[in-house]
Design a protein around this motif. Sequence first.
Motif, PDB file in Angstrom:
ATOM      1  N   UNK A  14     -33.868 -13.230 -30.217  1.00 44.66           N
ATOM      2  CA  UNK A  14     -33.032 -13.192 -29.016  1.00 44.66           C
ATOM      3  C   UNK A  14     -33.777 -12.564 -27.849  1.00 44.66           C
ATOM      4  N   UNK A  15     -34.615 -11.583 -28.141  1.00 46.44           N
ATOM      5  CA  UNK A  15     -35.400 -10.946 -27.081  1.00 46.44           C
ATOM      6  C   UNK A  15     -36.520 -11.863 -26.598  1.00 46.44           C
ATOM      7  N   UNK A  16     -37.041 -12.689 -27.501  1.00 51.11           N
ATOM      8  CA  UNK A  16     -38.047 -13.665 -27.078  1.00 51.11           C
ATOM      9  C   UNK A  16     -37.463 -14.613 -26.026  1.00 51.11           C
ATOM     10  N   UNK A  17     -36.268 -15.116 -26.297  1.00 55.04           N
ATOM     11  CA  UNK A  17     -35.679 -16.125 -25.412  1.00 55.04           C
ATOM     12  C   UNK A  17     -34.938 -15.508 -24.228  1.00 55.04           C
ATOM     13  N   UNK A  18     -34.294 -14.360 -24.426  1.00 54.49           N
ATOM     14  CA  UNK A  18     -33.462 -13.801 -23.378  1.00 54.49           C
ATOM     15  C   UNK A  18     -34.112 -12.735 -22.524  1.00 54.49           C
ATOM     16  N   UNK A  19     -35.083 -12.015 -23.087  1.00 51.50           N
ATOM     17  CA  UNK A  19     -35.722 -10.924 -22.348  1.00 51.50           C
ATOM     18  C   UNK A  19     -37.172 -11.227 -22.011  1.00 51.50           C
ATOM     19  N   UNK A  20     -37.669 -12.394 -22.420  1.00 49.12           N
ATOM     20  CA  UNK A  20     -39.049 -12.755 -22.117  1.00 49.12           C
ATOM     21  C   UNK A  20     -40.079 -11.950 -22.890  1.00 49.12           C
ATOM     22  N   UNK A  21     -39.699 -11.397 -24.026  1.00 44.01           N
ATOM     23  CA  UNK A  21     -40.626 -10.610 -24.828  1.00 44.01           C
ATOM     24  C   UNK A  21     -41.616 -11.537 -25.528  1.00 44.01           C
ATOM     25  N   UNK A  22     -42.896 -11.274 -25.361  1.00 46.39           N
ATOM     26  CA  UNK A  22     -43.920 -12.107 -26.002  1.00 46.39           C
ATOM     27  C   UNK A  22     -44.057 -11.726 -27.470  1.00 46.39           C
ATOM     28  N   UNK A  23     -44.689 -12.614 -28.242  1.00 44.08           N
ATOM     29  CA  UNK A  23     -44.893 -12.338 -29.659  1.00 44.08           C
ATOM     30  C   UNK A  23     -45.762 -11.102 -29.859  1.00 44.08           C
ATOM     31  N   UNK A  31     -46.125  -8.540 -27.784  1.00 44.58           N
ATOM     32  CA  UNK A  31     -45.348  -7.351 -27.430  1.00 44.58           C
ATOM     33  C   UNK A  31     -44.324  -7.024 -28.511  1.00 44.58           C
ATOM     34  N   UNK A  32     -43.763  -8.059 -29.129  1.00 42.75           N
ATOM     35  CA  UNK A  32     -42.845  -7.831 -30.230  1.00 42.75           C
ATOM     36  C   UNK A  32     -43.527  -7.113 -31.385  1.00 42.75           C
ATOM     37  N   UNK A  33     -44.774  -7.487 -31.671  1.00 43.12           N
ATOM     38  CA  UNK A  33     -45.537  -6.811 -32.725  1.00 43.12           C
ATOM     39  C   UNK A  33     -45.815  -5.362 -32.346  1.00 43.12           C
ATOM     40  N   UNK A  34     -46.094  -5.129 -31.066  1.00 38.01           N
ATOM     41  CA  UNK A  34     -46.369  -3.758 -30.620  1.00 38.01           C
ATOM     42  C   UNK A  34     -45.137  -2.868 -30.747  1.00 38.01           C
ATOM     43  N   UNK A  35     -43.960  -3.414 -30.427  1.00 35.36           N
ATOM     44  CA  UNK A  35     -42.734  -2.639 -30.585  1.00 35.36           C
ATOM     45  C   UNK A  35     -42.494  -2.302 -32.058  1.00 35.36           C
ATOM     46  N   UNK A  36     -42.786  -3.260 -32.935  1.00 34.61           N
ATOM     47  CA  UNK A  36     -42.650  -2.993 -34.365  1.00 34.61           C
ATOM     48  C   UNK A  36     -43.597  -1.875 -34.794  1.00 34.61           C
ATOM     49  N   UNK A  37     -44.830  -1.932 -34.299  1.00 35.90           N
ATOM     50  CA  UNK A  37     -45.805  -0.904 -34.651  1.00 35.90           C
ATOM     51  C   UNK A  37     -45.351   0.467 -34.158  1.00 35.90           C
ATOM     52  N   UNK A  38     -44.792   0.534 -32.956  1.00 38.17           N
ATOM     53  CA  UNK A  38     -44.299   1.807 -32.429  1.00 38.17           C
ATOM     54  C   UNK A  38     -43.244   2.402 -33.353  1.00 38.17           C
ATOM     55  N   UNK A  39     -42.358   1.558 -33.868  1.00 39.06           N
ATOM     56  CA  UNK A  39     -41.326   2.036 -34.781  1.00 39.06           C
ATOM     57  C   UNK A  39     -41.933   2.583 -36.069  1.00 39.06           C
TER      58      UNK A  39
END
Length: 408
Positions: free
Chosen positions: A34-43, A45-53
């Motif tokens: 949903x963030x990919x399509x609605x917030x423009x989050x790239x793949x 950046x999505x991996x980076x957010x996962x790593x931060x967690x």
Amino acid sequence: MRDSSPWAHVARAAAALAAGMGVGRFVYTPILPLMHTGAGLSAASGANLATANYVGYLLGALAGILAPALTRSPAVLRGSLLLLTGTLATMPLTHSTAVWALLRLAAGAASALVFVVAAGSLLHHLRDRPPHLSGWAFGGVGGGIALSGLLVLVLVLRSFGDWRTAWWAAAALTALLTAACWNLRPEAAPAARGAEGGARPRTHRWFGALFVSYTLEGVGYIVAGTFLVAAIGQEAPGPVGSGAWVLVGLAAVPSSALWARLGRRWSRPGLLATALVVQAAGIALPALAGGTAAAYGSAVLFGATFIGVSTLALATGAHLRFPRSVALLTAGYSVGQILGPLAVAPLLHHGYRQTLLLAALVVLAAAAAAAVLRVGFPHHMVVTRRTEPAGRRQSNEEAGALAPHSAD
């Protein structure tokens, strides 16, 4: 003093694990598309957010190891749950990737502290209870995954909102689970023990193989745990991905109790290797075969094994009586979770198929390392000790980890 019913303690601990792990950590997986399509989050950046967690989770776990008093504090449990709820509710208020990363970092640390407090509470207060009780409590992780996945699925099917609504719904669910576990009693402070002597068994080579296996599992499983829904969504658009994540949670609910029970009948190293092979097949399935059947089959296989692998690995480490085995295995697992998204980030530009295949290969390598454990594994160890003071108790690590999974 015990609860009037051990099931009351199980229910509170399950609610804490559902909030801290099932929702707090893993709700990101169904929300990511949903963030990919609605917030423009790239793949990437999505991996980076996962790593931060996962970095936050490692920091929280280390805090629990370095300051054991944190794991026995009701204030730490409650504060961590409130912090976690707050981070989930704040995610929709910004479009800044940097702020999202900080929020997921804080959420990871809070999740880890919730986990160590809840797990310590279970292992302490249910030490003399039947093994399946703790198993069902750890199944709360799967329950949280199923509930949060169902929330996102309803949002997608009914078009109730977008990615922002999903985060707020997750925060509301976490708040409800927090209320349910508010009175969970943490582990009591350890009683003073007299000096003890005696040689420990030399199990370094088996523990080394176990450590390698569990660290590799951290790398491989977290890739599927982060990107499975997004990968399925590429091949089967619509609600199939969110539905698959609900199945992951439902399959995970009884898995810990089931694997613990099997560990009383068969060799844990053999079961660990088997569970890892099954998990690798589940991760690879949507990359090798498209369609709804492959997606749902993958979800069931993955959900039925990823908590069970942790159950078996930690119990095996405790059986080997290696010093601080639970702490060391958890640290290796956490490092693996950090490395996983970083390792596959270059592949995400080409979609998720190669990513899942690489993760499956890593889990197969973990299975190979687990298979090494079977060579001469000391299923029945006899340790000669000097005379010990009457009433001596095992350390929290050994007794706690052995109690819910003792088979040997």
